[in-house]
Design a protein around this motif. Structure first.
Motif, mmCIF file in Angstrom:
data_model
loop_
_atom_site.group_PDB
_atom_site.id
_atom_site.type_symbol
_atom_site.label_atom_id
_atom_site.label_comp_id
_atom_site.label_asym_id
_atom_site.label_seq_id
_atom_site.Cartn_x
_atom_site.Cartn_y
_atom_site.Cartn_z
ATOM 1 N N GLU A 56 0.781 16.861 -10.628
ATOM 2 C CA GLU A 56 2.092 16.359 -11.019
ATOM 3 C C GLU A 56 1.950 15.338 -12.152
ATOM 4 O O GLU A 56 0.880 14.767 -12.355
ATOM 5 C CB GLU A 56 2.803 15.739 -9.819
ATOM 6 C CG GLU A 56 3.101 16.744 -8.694
ATOM 7 C CD GLU A 56 3.832 16.091 -7.533
ATOM 8 O OE1 GLU A 56 4.074 14.851 -7.601
ATOM 9 O OE2 GLU A 56 4.160 16.810 -6.565
ATOM 10 N N ALA A 57 3.050 15.121 -12.828
ATOM 11 C CA ALA A 57 3.012 14.222 -13.997
ATOM 12 C C ALA A 57 2.638 12.801 -13.593
ATOM 13 O O ALA A 57 1.880 12.115 -14.298
ATOM 14 C CB ALA A 57 4.360 14.237 -14.715
ATOM 15 N N ASN A 59 8.189 6.137 -22.545
ATOM 16 C CA ASN A 59 7.629 6.680 -21.294
ATOM 17 C C ASN A 59 8.194 8.058 -20.984
ATOM 18 O O ASN A 59 7.461 8.959 -20.551
ATOM 19 C CB ASN A 59 7.907 5.719 -20.136
ATOM 20 C CG ASN A 59 7.132 4.430 -20.267
ATOM 21 O OD1 ASN A 59 6.104 4.377 -20.964
ATOM 22 N ND2 ASN A 59 7.596 3.374 -19.626
ATOM 23 N N TRP A 60 9.494 8.231 -21.172
ATOM 24 C CA TRP A 60 10.090 9.507 -20.797
ATOM 25 C C TRP A 60 9.647 10.626 -21.741
ATOM 26 O O TRP A 60 9.583 11.781 -21.349
ATOM 27 C CB TRP A 60 11.613 9.400 -20.754
ATOM 28 C CG TRP A 60 12.257 9.061 -22.073
ATOM 29 C CD1 TRP A 60 12.438 7.840 -22.617
ATOM 30 C CD2 TRP A 60 12.813 10.003 -22.979
ATOM 31 N NE1 TRP A 60 13.064 7.922 -23.819
ATOM 32 C CE2 TRP A 60 13.328 9.255 -24.068
ATOM 33 C CE3 TRP A 60 12.959 11.396 -23.006
ATOM 34 C CZ2 TRP A 60 13.953 9.844 -25.162
ATOM 35 C CZ3 TRP A 60 13.586 11.977 -24.084
ATOM 36 C CH2 TRP A 60 14.080 11.215 -25.157
ATOM 37 N N HIS A 61 9.263 10.261 -23.010
ATOM 38 C CA HIS A 61 8.688 11.246 -23.919
ATOM 39 C C HIS A 61 7.294 11.675 -23.453
ATOM 40 O O HIS A 61 6.934 12.862 -23.520
ATOM 41 C CB HIS A 61 8.622 10.681 -25.330
ATOM 42 C CG HIS A 61 9.946 10.707 -26.037
ATOM 43 N ND1 HIS A 61 10.237 9.871 -27.112
ATOM 44 C CD2 HIS A 61 11.060 11.465 -25.851
ATOM 45 C CE1 HIS A 61 11.463 10.114 -27.539
ATOM 46 N NE2 HIS A 61 11.970 11.079 -26.781
ATOM 47 N N GLN A 62 6.532 10.706 -22.989
ATOM 48 C CA GLN A 62 5.189 11.027 -22.502
ATOM 49 C C GLN A 62 5.245 11.867 -21.215
ATOM 50 O O GLN A 62 4.463 12.808 -21.048
ATOM 51 C CB GLN A 62 4.409 9.738 -22.261
ATOM 52 C CG GLN A 62 4.167 8.931 -23.539
ATOM 53 C CD GLN A 62 3.438 7.619 -23.267
ATOM 54 O OE1 GLN A 62 3.076 7.322 -22.126
ATOM 55 N NE2 GLN A 62 3.214 6.835 -24.328
ATOM 56 N N LEU A 63 6.192 11.533 -20.337
ATOM 57 C CA LEU A 63 6.353 12.321 -19.119
ATOM 58 C C LEU A 63 6.816 13.750 -19.434
ATOM 59 O O LEU A 63 6.432 14.707 -18.756
ATOM 60 C CB LEU A 63 7.349 11.643 -18.178
ATOM 61 C CG LEU A 63 6.857 10.357 -17.493
ATOM 62 C CD1 LEU A 63 7.996 9.683 -16.736
ATOM 63 C CD2 LEU A 63 5.700 10.673 -16.554
ATOM 64 N N GLU A 64 7.622 13.882 -20.503
ATOM 65 C CA GLU A 64 8.049 15.225 -20.897
ATOM 66 C C GLU A 64 6.877 16.053 -21.409
ATOM 67 O O GLU A 64 6.796 17.258 -21.139
ATOM 68 C CB GLU A 64 9.124 15.110 -21.977
ATOM 69 C CG GLU A 64 9.731 16.455 -22.377
ATOM 70 C CD GLU A 64 10.798 16.290 -23.447
ATOM 71 O OE1 GLU A 64 11.348 17.315 -23.891
ATOM 72 O OE2 GLU A 64 11.076 15.131 -23.847
#
Length: 284
Positions: free
Chosen positions: A86-87, A60-65
């Motif tokens: 926004e993300a 998830n944090w890769h996709q948000l990045e």
């Protein structure tokens, strides 16, 4: 916000993104763009090396990045901050309407910069047309009064009739006389020419009614009536100021005898006869 989402615009965006990137989004528009990979590749097509690192992991944090890098690339591409999303608006489906607005604005910016695509989508931004005038031209413009402020150029009162004059209706069929001369002032407006106060009685004098049949005599109106008041022959003789006021009471003032009355009559003090008053004896 969900009701403002336009499915037709979604179909147009899908076609435009797929034609530019060459990637398939899939049946679900939100899930196909959730990881941010296609969006980052779209940005690199519009502006090379806009997103240097694209994470293809399922974390998830890769996709948000990826989504954060895409938003930063849109800002550097020239997008207005109000058009960005926004993300979490895309990752958690918080505000898909704003995501749609941002992508439409991105398509319009790409069209403004000359991107050629088979899909006509987005509104082209207006181009700034800056004009440069020399100093003499700028000073000349400061001497011109704008018409929004009003103007009295060529204004005059020529042909205007005097105020208060009558309106003349002229009709040759009804044998009405032609218009009169409007340059003169009508007497209906009033005039003080040759005005004077000769023959006017003084203010406040009585009104004398004269009738020859009843034998009423004329009165003299040239003199001022006494009803108005007069100070003719007025003086302050006999008036005293500051003296004590004498109060006479027969209970305390003894009556004089006849001899005293006679003596008082011959007294030259100035007291009138028959007036008696009490005088205190001087203390020794």
């Amino acid at each position: 916000l969900a009701q403002k989402y336009d499915p037709q615009k979604e179909a147009e965006l899908r076609t435009w993104i797929e034609s530019v990137t060459g990637k398939q989004i899939g049946p679900d528009f939100q899930k196909g763009l959730k990881d941010g990979v296609i969006l980052c590749e779209l940005m690199n097509k519009l502006q090379p090396n806009a997103v240097r690192k694209i994470n293809r992991s399922a974390q998830n944090w890769h996709q948000l990045e990826n989504l954060s890098n895409f938003i930063k690339a849109m800002a550097s591409y020239g997008m207005n901050p109000v058009d960005l999303f926004e993300a979490n608006d895309l990752f958690e489906s918080g505000n898909l309407t704003q995501v749609q607005v941002s992508l439409l604005a991105l398509a319009g910016m790409a069209k403004t910069k000359g991107l050629q695509s088979g899909v006509d989508i987005g509104v082209k931004y207006s181009e700034k047309q800056q004009r440069n005038f020399d100093e003499a031209k700028m000073k000349a413009g400061q001497c011109v009064i704008g018409l929004q402020m009003g103007t009295n150029k060529c204004a005059s009162q020529s042909g205007m009739t005097a105020y208060g004059t009558r309106r003349h209706l002229y009709d040759p069929k009804n044998q009405i006389l032609p218009p009169m001369d409007h340059s003169t002032i009508s007497l209906q407006m009033g005039t003080n020419k040759c005005a004077s106060q000769v023959g006017m009685t003084a203010p406040g004098t009585r009104r004398h009614i004269y009738d020859a049949k009843t034998g009423t005599e004329k009165c003299d109106n040239s003199s001022m009536s006494l009803q108005m008041g007069s100070n003719q022959g007025a003086n302050q003789s006999g008036q005293v100021f500051g003296l004590g006021r004498q109060i006479y009471d027969p209970k305390y003032c003894p009556q004089g005898s006849q001899g005293e009355v006679a003596n008082s009559a011959g007294d030259q003090s100035g007291d009138p006869p028959g007036y008696h008053y009490y005088r205190e004896e001087e203390e020794s």
